[in-house]
Design a protein around this motif. Sequence first.
Motif, PDB file in Angstrom:
ATOM      1  N   GLY A 247     -12.516  -0.196   6.817  1.00  0.00           N
ATOM      2  CA  GLY A 247     -12.690  -1.437   7.568  1.00  0.00           C
ATOM      3  C   GLY A 247     -11.475  -2.332   7.525  1.00  0.00           C
ATOM      4  O   GLY A 247     -11.597  -3.553   7.354  1.00  0.00           O
ATOM      5  N   LEU A 248     -10.288  -1.739   7.719  1.00  0.00           N
ATOM      6  CA  LEU A 248      -9.038  -2.488   7.576  1.00  0.00           C
ATOM      7  C   LEU A 248      -8.966  -3.701   8.506  1.00  0.00           C
ATOM      8  O   LEU A 248      -8.613  -4.806   8.072  1.00  0.00           O
ATOM      9  CB  LEU A 248      -7.848  -1.554   7.830  1.00  0.00           C
ATOM     10  N   GLU A 249      -9.284  -3.513   9.775  1.00  0.00           N
ATOM     11  CA  GLU A 249      -9.189  -4.632  10.718  1.00  0.00           C
ATOM     12  C   GLU A 249     -10.156  -5.758  10.347  1.00  0.00           C
ATOM     13  O   GLU A 249      -9.806  -6.940  10.417  1.00  0.00           O
ATOM     14  CB  GLU A 249      -9.453  -4.145  12.144  1.00  0.00           C
ATOM     15  N   GLU A 250     -11.353  -5.378   9.963  1.00  0.00           N
ATOM     16  CA  GLU A 250     -12.340  -6.387   9.558  1.00  0.00           C
ATOM     17  C   GLU A 250     -11.859  -7.139   8.321  1.00  0.00           C
ATOM     18  O   GLU A 250     -12.018  -8.366   8.215  1.00  0.00           O
ATOM     19  CB  GLU A 250     -13.689  -5.719   9.293  1.00  0.00           C
ATOM     20  N   PHE A 251     -11.255  -6.414   7.384  1.00  0.00           N
ATOM     21  CA  PHE A 251     -10.726  -7.049   6.171  1.00  0.00           C
ATOM     22  C   PHE A 251      -9.627  -8.046   6.522  1.00  0.00           C
ATOM     23  O   PHE A 251      -9.619  -9.181   6.031  1.00  0.00           O
ATOM     24  CB  PHE A 251     -10.190  -5.987   5.215  1.00  0.00           C
ATOM     25  N   LEU A 252      -8.703  -7.648   7.386  1.00  0.00           N
ATOM     26  CA  LEU A 252      -7.608  -8.533   7.769  1.00  0.00           C
ATOM     27  C   LEU A 252      -8.138  -9.765   8.503  1.00  0.00           C
ATOM     28  O   LEU A 252      -7.646 -10.882   8.300  1.00  0.00           O
ATOM     29  CB  LEU A 252      -6.606  -7.782   8.638  1.00  0.00           C
ATOM     30  N   ALA A 253      -9.136  -9.561   9.361  1.00  0.00           N
ATOM     31  CA  ALA A 253      -9.740 -10.697  10.055  1.00  0.00           C
ATOM     32  C   ALA A 253     -10.383 -11.650   9.055  1.00  0.00           C
ATOM     33  O   ALA A 253     -10.294 -12.880   9.194  1.00  0.00           O
ATOM     34  CB  ALA A 253     -10.775 -10.207  11.066  1.00  0.00           C
ATOM     35  N   ASN A 390       7.920  -7.483   6.765  1.00  0.00           N
ATOM     36  CA  ASN A 390       7.128  -7.506   5.535  1.00  0.00           C
ATOM     37  C   ASN A 390       6.118  -6.374   5.638  1.00  0.00           C
ATOM     38  O   ASN A 390       5.017  -6.547   6.149  1.00  0.00           O
ATOM     39  CB  ASN A 390       6.446  -8.873   5.413  1.00  0.00           C
ATOM     40  N   ILE A 391       6.519  -5.185   5.187  1.00  0.00           N
ATOM     41  CA  ILE A 391       5.758  -3.958   5.448  1.00  0.00           C
ATOM     42  C   ILE A 391       5.196  -3.389   4.150  1.00  0.00           C
ATOM     43  O   ILE A 391       5.908  -3.313   3.137  1.00  0.00           O
ATOM     44  CB  ILE A 391       6.646  -2.897   6.133  1.00  0.00           C
ATOM     45  N   VAL A 392       3.943  -2.969   4.200  1.00  0.00           N
ATOM     46  CA  VAL A 392       3.337  -2.299   3.057  1.00  0.00           C
ATOM     47  C   VAL A 392       2.704  -0.997   3.538  1.00  0.00           C
ATOM     48  O   VAL A 392       2.020  -0.966   4.562  1.00  0.00           O
ATOM     49  CB  VAL A 392       2.286  -3.198   2.364  1.00  0.00           C
ATOM     50  N   ALA A 393       2.974   0.088   2.828  1.00  0.00           N
ATOM     51  CA  ALA A 393       2.376   1.395   3.137  1.00  0.00           C
ATOM     52  C   ALA A 393       1.161   1.592   2.235  1.00  0.00           C
ATOM     53  O   ALA A 393       1.268   1.468   1.015  1.00  0.00           O
ATOM     54  CB  ALA A 393       3.395   2.502   2.921  1.00  0.00           C
ATOM     55  N   ILE A 394       0.015   1.874   2.846  1.00  0.00           N
ATOM     56  CA  ILE A 394      -1.229   2.050   2.098  1.00  0.00           C
ATOM     57  C   ILE A 394      -1.734   3.473   2.283  1.00  0.00           C
ATOM     58  O   ILE A 394      -1.943   3.927   3.411  1.00  0.00           O
ATOM     59  CB  ILE A 394      -2.313   1.057   2.565  1.00  0.00           C
ATOM     60  N   ARG A 402     -10.825   1.232  -2.850  1.00  0.00           N
ATOM     61  CA  ARG A 402     -10.724   0.169  -1.841  1.00  0.00           C
ATOM     62  C   ARG A 402     -10.131  -1.106  -2.453  1.00  0.00           C
ATOM     63  O   ARG A 402      -9.327  -1.796  -1.814  1.00  0.00           O
ATOM     64  CB  ARG A 402     -12.107  -0.111  -1.266  1.00  0.00           C
ATOM     65  N   VAL A 403     -10.506  -1.407  -3.686  1.00  0.00           N
ATOM     66  CA  VAL A 403     -10.006  -2.617  -4.354  1.00  0.00           C
ATOM     67  C   VAL A 403      -8.488  -2.567  -4.478  1.00  0.00           C
ATOM     68  O   VAL A 403      -7.796  -3.561  -4.196  1.00  0.00           O
ATOM     69  CB  VAL A 403     -10.657  -2.777  -5.741  1.00  0.00           C
ATOM     70  N   ASN A 404      -7.960  -1.425  -4.884  1.00  0.00           N
ATOM     71  CA  ASN A 404      -6.512  -1.292  -5.030  1.00  0.00           C
ATOM     72  C   ASN A 404      -5.812  -1.437  -3.683  1.00  0.00           C
ATOM     73  O   ASN A 404      -4.766  -2.098  -3.571  1.00  0.00           O
ATOM     74  CB  ASN A 404      -6.167   0.056  -5.659  1.00  0.00           C
ATOM     75  N   ARG A 408      -3.219  -4.622  -2.702  1.00  0.00           N
ATOM     76  CA  ARG A 408      -1.843  -4.434  -2.250  1.00  0.00           C
ATOM     77  C   ARG A 408      -1.604  -5.131  -0.915  1.00  0.00           C
ATOM     78  O   ARG A 408      -0.540  -5.707  -0.677  1.00  0.00           O
ATOM     79  CB  ARG A 408      -1.512  -2.946  -2.143  1.00  0.00           C
ATOM     80  N   ILE A 409      -2.612  -5.097  -0.054  1.00  0.00           N
ATOM     81  CA  ILE A 409      -2.492  -5.801   1.224  1.00  0.00           C
ATOM     82  C   ILE A 409      -2.450  -7.316   0.991  1.00  0.00           C
ATOM     83  O   ILE A 409      -1.688  -8.041   1.642  1.00  0.00           O
ATOM     84  CB  ILE A 409      -3.649  -5.423   2.160  1.00  0.00           C
ATOM     85  N   LYS A 410      -3.250  -7.803   0.044  1.00  0.00           N
ATOM     86  CA  LYS A 410      -3.253  -9.236  -0.266  1.00  0.00           C
ATOM     87  C   LYS A 410      -1.885  -9.706  -0.764  1.00  0.00           C
ATOM     88  O   LYS A 410      -1.477 -10.841  -0.461  1.00  0.00           O
ATOM     89  CB  LYS A 410      -4.332  -9.544  -1.307  1.00  0.00           C
ATOM     90  N   LEU A 411      -1.189  -8.872  -1.508  1.00  0.00           N
ATOM     91  CA  LEU A 411       0.164  -9.232  -1.955  1.00  0.00           C
ATOM     92  C   LEU A 411       1.092  -9.386  -0.754  1.00  0.00           C
ATOM     93  O   LEU A 411       1.921 -10.303  -0.698  1.00  0.00           O
ATOM     94  CB  LEU A 411       0.704  -8.174  -2.922  1.00  0.00           C
ATOM     95  N   MET A 412       0.978  -8.469   0.216  1.00  0.00           N
ATOM     96  CA  MET A 412       1.770  -8.576   1.428  1.00  0.00           C
ATOM     97  C   MET A 412       1.425  -9.857   2.184  1.00  0.00           C
ATOM     98  O   MET A 412       2.316 -10.563   2.692  1.00  0.00           O
ATOM     99  CB  MET A 412       1.527  -7.352   2.309  1.00  0.00           C
ATOM    100  N   LEU A 413       0.119 -10.188   2.248  1.00  0.00           N
ATOM    101  CA  LEU A 413      -0.317 -11.381   2.955  1.00  0.00           C
ATOM    102  C   LEU A 413       0.133 -12.658   2.256  1.00  0.00           C
ATOM    103  O   LEU A 413       0.397 -13.678   2.915  1.00  0.00           O
ATOM    104  CB  LEU A 413      -1.837 -11.379   3.099  1.00  0.00           C
TER     105      LEU A 413
END
Length: 436
Positions: A247-253, A390-394, A402-404, A408-413
């Motif tokens: 649910g990447l898009e939902e998480f980012l939203a 500002n790029i992160v590879a997941i 999922r938490v990890n 990592r995305i939150k650090l990028m954000l």
Amino acid sequence: MTSPIRNKEGHVIFTREMRDTHTILVPMMLPIHFTFIQKLLTSAGYHVEILQNHSHEVIEKGLKYVHNDTCYPALVVIGQMIDALDSGKYDLSKTALIMSQTGGGCRASNYIHLLRKALEKAGYGDLPVISANLSGLEANPGFQITLPLIRKMIAALIYGDMIMLLANQTRPYEIAQGATERVIENLIERLCSQFEKGRGISSREMRQNLEQIASEFEAVPVHLVPRVRVGVVGEIFVKYSALANNGLEEFLAGQGCEVMVPGVLGFMLYSVDARLEDYKLYGGNRFHYTAASMLMDFFLGMEKTMLDVLKQHPRFVAPSPFHELKEMVSGVIGLGNKMGEGWLLTAEMIELIRHGYGNIVCAQPFGCLPNHICGKGMIHRLRTLYPESNIVAIDYDASATRVNQENRIKLMLAVAREELEKQQSKGTVKEATVAV
């Protein structure tokens, strides 16, 4: 009970008689696009169901019947299909499965063989598996990808791309919550109704429909507050499938971001272009080259129609033309990198950066060599060329938590928000309200 008809390899064939009696199960990737494709296949006489099972049990089934070192999209898709068959919802004597098959060097070309092996292991070895391909890899008399059907499916993909593009640029700013979703639902209903009547396919009808799509999204009242803008790229299935990317898009939203996801048309153009480049470099069948050239011209015509419509609606960020994408990677990565998403993955990251979406999540299956080279492997080069990026590879895999991934995305954000605050303090980004 009559024994199923098999080909010389021993695979059960989807016969013409099955077209009238069997339900074809299709794994989910893109909800809007696949809804349109389902309607088109139904109007062509096929009984099609897009799978909606998204529980963790799908992943568990994939792990049970597919080796855990196998490419993650294969594990997800096969797990979803077997979980559906285990549900008891379907008459197994009247059920078939369909799997796309590219025929390229990517492991995706082997998914259909992995599926058949998993079906045997699960006790479903007599179910027909249809290979959806344009490479002549397998033939099924009951399922034919004809030129008229291709024409209709391309139209469906264009509509899906347009709706996805504009919805993602409208939803984060809507004043009335749910307004964007209501526009999407109404558009899907009207376009599907056109498909059922054999309409919405001609160039004139497509231009009218695309104009209508853009106008309806533009009519949604919005408050354009500054938001972190995030682009999502990566392996095509993991990039689009909410099941595969947690649910990447939902998480980012949920993190207050505006999300930009490149459309399917770019990948289709890239795939056909690769065939043309192969012929120029290595030779081959002239007929196949001519057919690919005609398909390329048709795709480019559709792309031009969509971009021409978007020019009339400057509030929205439009994708770059395909020829510009190719130019973007000049001196960065060679066009010979065409396994999986290949050079297109790098081009999409450059495009996002140039369009103001320099915060990028590169979603890739663990161990996917093309993505690790053309995605993760290009991050250092892109940061050198575009210091603001500002790029992160997941990595997405059954063993990845999922938490990890989200941490990592939150650090990028966090970095992205700091940059946004700097821009706000300088007055380079401002709020605006657009009410129609």
